[in-house]
Design a protein around this motif. Structure first.
Motif, PDB file in Angstrom:
ATOM      1  N   ILE A  42       0.814  -1.224   0.000  1.00  0.00           N
ATOM      2  CA  ILE A  42       0.000   0.000   0.000  1.00  0.00           C
ATOM      3  C   ILE A  42       0.839   1.262   0.000  1.00  0.00           C
ATOM      4  O   ILE A  42       0.477   2.257  -0.626  1.00  0.00           O
ATOM      5  CB  ILE A  42      -0.975  -0.027   1.193  1.00  0.00           C
ATOM      6  N   THR A  43       1.969   1.237   0.689  1.00  0.00           N
ATOM      7  CA  THR A  43       2.768   2.458   0.842  1.00  0.00           C
ATOM      8  C   THR A  43       3.987   2.537  -0.072  1.00  0.00           C
ATOM      9  O   THR A  43       4.594   3.593  -0.173  1.00  0.00           O
ATOM     10  CB  THR A  43       3.287   2.592   2.287  1.00  0.00           C
ATOM     11  N   SER A  44       4.386   1.421  -0.667  1.00  0.00           N
ATOM     12  CA  SER A  44       5.622   1.327  -1.455  1.00  0.00           C
ATOM     13  C   SER A  44       6.876   1.506  -0.600  1.00  0.00           C
ATOM     14  O   SER A  44       7.950   1.776  -1.124  1.00  0.00           O
ATOM     15  CB  SER A  44       5.631   2.331  -2.622  1.00  0.00           C
ATOM     16  N   VAL A  79       1.679   4.976   8.024  1.00  0.00           N
ATOM     17  CA  VAL A  79       1.421   3.653   7.435  1.00  0.00           C
ATOM     18  C   VAL A  79      -0.016   3.226   7.712  1.00  0.00           C
ATOM     19  O   VAL A  79      -0.746   2.807   6.807  1.00  0.00           O
ATOM     20  CB  VAL A  79       2.433   2.613   7.970  1.00  0.00           C
ATOM     21  N   LEU A  80      -0.428   3.342   8.962  1.00  0.00           N
ATOM     22  CA  LEU A  80      -1.791   2.957   9.329  1.00  0.00           C
ATOM     23  C   LEU A  80      -2.832   3.828   8.631  1.00  0.00           C
ATOM     24  O   LEU A  80      -3.871   3.327   8.187  1.00  0.00           O
ATOM     25  CB  LEU A  80      -1.965   3.012  10.845  1.00  0.00           C
ATOM     26  N   ALA A  81      -2.557   5.110   8.508  1.00  0.00           N
ATOM     27  CA  ALA A  81      -3.493   6.005   7.822  1.00  0.00           C
ATOM     28  C   ALA A  81      -3.704   5.559   6.376  1.00  0.00           C
ATOM     29  O   ALA A  81      -4.830   5.605   5.862  1.00  0.00           O
ATOM     30  CB  ALA A  81      -2.984   7.449   7.862  1.00  0.00           C
ATOM     31  N   ARG A  82      -2.654   5.110   5.733  1.00  0.00           N
ATOM     32  CA  ARG A  82      -2.781   4.603   4.360  1.00  0.00           C
ATOM     33  C   ARG A  82      -3.637   3.342   4.336  1.00  0.00           C
ATOM     34  O   ARG A  82      -4.490   3.179   3.471  1.00  0.00           O
ATOM     35  CB  ARG A  82      -1.405   4.319   3.768  1.00  0.00           C
ATOM     36  N   LEU A  83      -3.417   2.440   5.295  1.00  0.00           N
ATOM     37  CA  LEU A  83      -4.239   1.225   5.369  1.00  0.00           C
ATOM     38  C   LEU A  83      -5.703   1.588   5.587  1.00  0.00           C
ATOM     39  O   LEU A  83      -6.595   1.081   4.904  1.00  0.00           O
ATOM     40  CB  LEU A  83      -3.753   0.319   6.499  1.00  0.00           C
ATOM     41  N   PHE A  84      -5.954   2.479   6.539  1.00  0.00           N
ATOM     42  CA  PHE A  84      -7.325   2.867   6.863  1.00  0.00           C
ATOM     43  C   PHE A  84      -7.989   3.595   5.695  1.00  0.00           C
ATOM     44  O   PHE A  84      -9.185   3.470   5.486  1.00  0.00           O
ATOM     45  CB  PHE A  84      -7.363   3.713   8.129  1.00  0.00           C
ATOM     46  N   GLY A  87      -9.807   1.258   3.331  1.00  0.00           N
ATOM     47  CA  GLY A  87     -10.886   0.425   3.833  1.00  0.00           C
ATOM     48  C   GLY A  87     -10.580  -0.451   5.028  1.00  0.00           C
ATOM     49  O   GLY A  87     -11.488  -1.002   5.639  1.00  0.00           O
ATOM     50  N   VAL A  88      -9.313  -0.621   5.377  1.00  0.00           N
ATOM     51  CA  VAL A  88      -8.952  -1.446   6.532  1.00  0.00           C
ATOM     52  C   VAL A  88      -9.477  -0.788   7.804  1.00  0.00           C
ATOM     53  O   VAL A  88      -9.421   0.431   7.941  1.00  0.00           O
ATOM     54  CB  VAL A  88      -7.414  -1.628   6.611  1.00  0.00           C
ATOM     55  N   GLU A  89     -10.010  -1.584   8.710  1.00  0.00           N
ATOM     56  CA  GLU A  89     -10.472  -1.113  10.021  1.00  0.00           C
ATOM     57  C   GLU A  89      -9.448  -1.527  11.081  1.00  0.00           C
ATOM     58  O   GLU A  89      -8.627  -2.416  10.852  1.00  0.00           O
ATOM     59  CB  GLU A  89     -11.835  -1.729  10.355  1.00  0.00           C
ATOM     60  N   GLN A  90      -9.510  -0.905  12.256  1.00  0.00           N
ATOM     61  CA  GLN A  90      -8.554  -1.216  13.323  1.00  0.00           C
ATOM     62  C   GLN A  90      -8.529  -2.704  13.656  1.00  0.00           C
ATOM     63  O   GLN A  90      -7.458  -3.296  13.775  1.00  0.00           O
ATOM     64  CB  GLN A  90      -8.861  -0.409  14.584  1.00  0.00           C
ATOM     65  N   ASP A  91      -9.685  -3.325  13.804  1.00  0.00           N
ATOM     66  CA  ASP A  91      -9.729  -4.754  14.127  1.00  0.00           C
ATOM     67  C   ASP A  91      -9.114  -5.615  13.035  1.00  0.00           C
ATOM     68  O   ASP A  91      -8.573  -6.686  13.306  1.00  0.00           O
ATOM     69  CB  ASP A  91     -11.165  -5.220  14.383  1.00  0.00           C
ATOM     70  N   ASP A  92      -9.212  -5.168  11.791  1.00  0.00           N
ATOM     71  CA  ASP A  92      -8.647  -5.939  10.684  1.00  0.00           C
ATOM     72  C   ASP A  92      -7.137  -6.097  10.820  1.00  0.00           C
ATOM     73  O   ASP A  92      -6.584  -7.128  10.424  1.00  0.00           O
ATOM     74  CB  ASP A  92      -8.943  -5.254   9.345  1.00  0.00           C
ATOM     75  N   VAL A  93      -6.486  -5.102  11.374  1.00  0.00           N
ATOM     76  CA  VAL A  93      -5.033  -5.154  11.546  1.00  0.00           C
ATOM     77  C   VAL A  93      -4.683  -6.308  12.485  1.00  0.00           C
ATOM     78  O   VAL A  93      -3.826  -7.146  12.173  1.00  0.00           O
ATOM     79  CB  VAL A  93      -4.486  -3.809  12.073  1.00  0.00           C
TER      80      VAL A  93
END
Length: 147
Positions: A42-44, A79-84, A87-93
């Motif tokens: 996601i972030t390269s 990194v987390l902001a890019r995941l979120f 569509g990624v949610e906190q629990d998904d991590v």
């Protein structure tokens, strides 16, 4: 479960393909683990860059997600902001790192998976992507995924 987006589906499939093709995988390494590999896609960022970002604040991926603050200045929050954002949610991590989402496991027809085995991560990511794709609105425009 994550918000179904074309970008997340593609990222999961691309990450699974990279892992299946032999990209670096080591569950105990923040940049080469389950979440670390998705973060790379996601972030390269390189595995080393993800690793360094994660170690500026204490905690595993799940704890890092719970402590997420978009204005903290911590690199892991970038990194987390890019995941979120895709569509990624906190629990998904947490679920991805331990391969524990019940819906994904049901899809695979298993009750649990060894979370630190490359082949299990590949299966899990592909099954998760399939579930998300099935939940996409019919009018989803796959051309947006290339952005």
């Amino acid at each position: 479960m994550a918000r179904p987006t074309i970008q997340l589906i593609r990222a999961l499939r691309d990450t699974a393909k990279r892992l299946d093709g032999g990209s670096a995988y080591k569950w105990s390494h923040f940049g080469q683990c389950n979440c670390g590999n998705l973060a790379q896609t996601i972030t390269s960022l390189t595995p080393e860059e993800v690793y360094r970002a994660a170690f500026e604040r204490a905690g595993d991926w799940g704890q890092q997600a719970l402590e997420f603050c978009p204005t903290s200045g911590y690199p892991i929050d970038f990194v987390l902001a890019r995941l979120f954002s895709i569509g990624v949610e906190q629990d998904d991590v947490r679920h991805l790192e331990r391969l524990t989402d019940a819906r994904v496991l049901r899809r695979l027809g298993v009750q649990e998976l060894a979370h630190n085995r490359r082949e299990n991560v590949v299966m899990y990511m592909r099954a998760w992507a399939d579930l998300l794709e099935e939940a996409l609105p019919v009018e989803a425009d796959w051309s947006l995924a290339a952005e």
